[in-house]
Scaffold this motif. Structure first.
Motif, PDB file in Angstrom:
ATOM      1  N   PRO A 119      31.656  -2.162  25.764  1.00  0.00           N
ATOM      2  CA  PRO A 119      31.741  -2.473  27.192  1.00  0.00           C
ATOM      3  C   PRO A 119      30.491  -1.952  27.892  1.00  0.00           C
ATOM      4  N   LYS A 146      35.883  -1.154  14.704  1.00  0.00           N
ATOM      5  CA  LYS A 146      35.903  -0.574  16.057  1.00  0.00           C
ATOM      6  C   LYS A 146      36.041   0.931  15.922  1.00  0.00           C
ATOM      7  N   ASN A 165      34.142  -3.377  33.581  1.00  0.00           N
ATOM      8  CA  ASN A 165      34.626  -2.500  32.517  1.00  0.00           C
ATOM      9  C   ASN A 165      35.808  -3.157  31.807  1.00  0.00           C
ATOM     10  N   VAL A 166      35.751  -3.166  30.484  1.00  0.00           N
ATOM     11  CA  VAL A 166      36.864  -3.691  29.690  1.00  0.00           C
ATOM     12  C   VAL A 166      37.164  -2.687  28.591  1.00  0.00           C
ATOM     13  N   ASP A 167      38.347  -2.779  28.039  1.00  0.00           N
ATOM     14  CA  ASP A 167      38.736  -1.863  26.976  1.00  0.00           C
ATOM     15  C   ASP A 167      38.015  -2.242  25.674  1.00  0.00           C
ATOM     16  N   ALA A 168      37.502  -1.223  24.970  1.00  0.00           N
ATOM     17  CA  ALA A 168      36.718  -1.497  23.750  1.00  0.00           C
ATOM     18  C   ALA A 168      37.585  -2.063  22.623  1.00  0.00           C
ATOM     19  N   ILE A 190      32.507   9.108  28.370  1.00  0.00           N
ATOM     20  CA  ILE A 190      32.517   8.697  29.786  1.00  0.00           C
ATOM     21  C   ILE A 190      33.078   9.846  30.633  1.00  0.00           C
ATOM     22  N   VAL A 240      29.992   4.614  33.158  1.00  0.00           N
ATOM     23  CA  VAL A 240      30.384   3.873  31.945  1.00  0.00           C
ATOM     24  C   VAL A 240      29.135   3.286  31.287  1.00  0.00           C
ATOM     25  N   LEU A 265      28.015   4.709  27.630  1.00  0.00           N
ATOM     26  CA  LEU A 265      28.153   3.818  26.465  1.00  0.00           C
ATOM     27  C   LEU A 265      26.805   3.237  26.060  1.00  0.00           C
ATOM     28  N   ARG A 283      41.737   3.696  33.585  1.00  0.00           N
ATOM     29  CA  ARG A 283      40.670   4.300  34.371  1.00  0.00           C
ATOM     30  C   ARG A 283      40.443   3.504  35.651  1.00  0.00           C
ATOM     31  N   GLY A 295      36.481   4.514  18.012  1.00  0.00           N
ATOM     32  CA  GLY A 295      36.820   5.141  19.290  1.00  0.00           C
ATOM     33  C   GLY A 295      35.874   6.292  19.584  1.00  0.00           C
ATOM     34  N   GLY A 296      36.036   6.851  20.757  1.00  0.00           N
ATOM     35  CA  GLY A 296      35.059   7.841  21.189  1.00  0.00           C
ATOM     36  C   GLY A 296      35.448   9.282  20.913  1.00  0.00           C
ATOM     37  N   GLY A 326      33.778   2.320  21.566  1.00  0.00           N
ATOM     38  CA  GLY A 326      34.168   2.733  22.905  1.00  0.00           C
ATOM     39  C   GLY A 326      33.428   4.015  23.216  1.00  0.00           C
ATOM     40  N   GLY A 327      34.135   4.955  23.803  1.00  0.00           N
ATOM     41  CA  GLY A 327      33.515   6.232  24.131  1.00  0.00           C
ATOM     42  C   GLY A 327      34.131   6.822  25.388  1.00  0.00           C
ATOM     43  N   SER A 328      35.454   6.700  25.493  1.00  0.00           N
ATOM     44  CA  SER A 328      36.094   7.191  26.720  1.00  0.00           C
ATOM     45  C   SER A 328      35.897   8.697  26.901  1.00  0.00           C
TER      46      SER A 328
END
Ligand SMILES: Nc1ncnc2c1ncn2[C@@H]1O[C@H](COP(=O)(O)OP(=O)(O)O)[C@@H](O)[C@H]1O
Ligand SMILES: CC(=O)N[C@@H](CCC(=O)OP(=O)(O)O)C(=O)O
Length: 279
Positions: free
Chosen positions: A160, A8, A171-174, A44, A77, A81, A67, A10-11, A39-41
């Protein structure tokens, strides 16, 4: 059966897709099957600002902050993503000759989720009910397609949003998606790369990284804030549902996956396992 590793990513901008993808090629060369969840918050947020979509946060009564994914934000989102972060990973994998297919949790019903109909949030000390939050909880991962891709030597690049039974994006958490995918596929390892050396005992001291972090429900050996609390809880769930090895590791390194596979970062252990082992 070959080992199966879910990575996994992260962004955070300090986590380089190129370095991650180079290492995924290396991991495959050692015989591992690989799934990448991203992910990629940060992206976003960047896209929301660029498009003028307001970014809002929901503060739960237990203090956690998430969020607020209203309809406009849900589109952001999907754009960020599916349209930007995912092609970046697929492209970097192609450059190192790794065939990859980018899918969101919506495609072929890969990740089914239940939308929370109402979300309670605290505004100025008062509890307010929010009904336009398109976020929810993962219920099921549809594994046959992922297994077929892996059998065809293709790396699934997942993110997501997820999809509801009636076909709506949610939307769900990556991190939670990565944990759910790892347990559904009975992965041998879940490696969660982030912009920290691992789980820090003190979030403000990068030297306080824990080689092992024991987790048990809401408690851990470390002070966990924000995204790290979600990550560790997701990791704990993966352990609880049969993933034998869960590592939170530094995604900012030149060889982030390799370092994690070779003992870097923080290995999560269930506190109850520690008691059994040492008690
Ligand atoms: N105990 C802790 N150890 C490490 N990082 C922590 C800790 N508590 C809070 N954090 C913060 O959590 C961040 C990781 O969560 P998040 O930003 O959601 O990551 P990602 O986007 O990689 O999923 C770290 O970069 C750090 O700022
Ligand atoms: C429900 C929810 O919070 N979804 C996340 C999905 C992206 C994500 O998880 O990205 P990172 O891995 O970079 O944190 C979000 O909207 O930010």
């Amino acid at each position: 059966m070959a080992e199966l590793t879910v990575v996994k990513c992260g962004g955070h901008t300090a986590v380089e897709p190129r370095a991650v993808c180079r290492d995924l090629a290396w991991l495959r060369s050692t015989g591992h099957r690989v799934v990448l969840v991203h992910g990629g918050s940060v992206d976003i947020d960047r896209f929301a600002d660029r498009l003028g979509v307001p970014r809002r946060r929901l503060r739960a009564t237990n203090g956690t902050v998430a969020r607020h994914t209203d309809q406009a934000m849900l589109e952001v989102v999907q754009l960020a993503l599916g349209g930007v972060v995912k092609p970046r990973f697929v492209s970097e994998l192609a450059k190192v000759s790794v065939p990859a297919a980018g899918l969101t949790g919506m495609d072929a019903g890969l990740v089914l989720a239940r939308r929370k109909a109402v979300t309670r949030t605290v505004v100025d000390g008062r509890v307010v009910v929010v009904r336009d939050n398109h976020a929810g909880l993962i219920e099921r991962v549809n594994t046959p397609l992922l297994r077929q891709m892996l059998a065809s030597d293709v790396v699934p690049v997942l993110s997501p949003p997820a999809i509801t039974e009636d076909g709506a994006a949610v939307n769900v958490d990556a991190d939670r998606m990565a944990a759910a995918v790892a347990s559904a596929l009975s992965a041998t390892s879940l490696i969660m790369l982030t912009a920290a050396p691992g789980v820090l005992r003190d979030p403000h001291d990068e030297a306080s990284v824990l080689p092992v972090c024991h987790v048990d429900g809401g408690t851990a050996d470390a002070e966990l804030a924000g995204g790290m609390a979600v990550k560790v809880h997701a990791g704990e769930r993966a352990l609880r549902t049969g993933v034998p090895r869960v590592v939170v590791a530094d995604g900012r390194l030149d060889h982030p996956v390799r370092a994690a596979m070779e003992g870097g970062g923080t290995t999560l252990k269930r506190a109850s396992d520690g008691v059994r082992r040492h008690g």
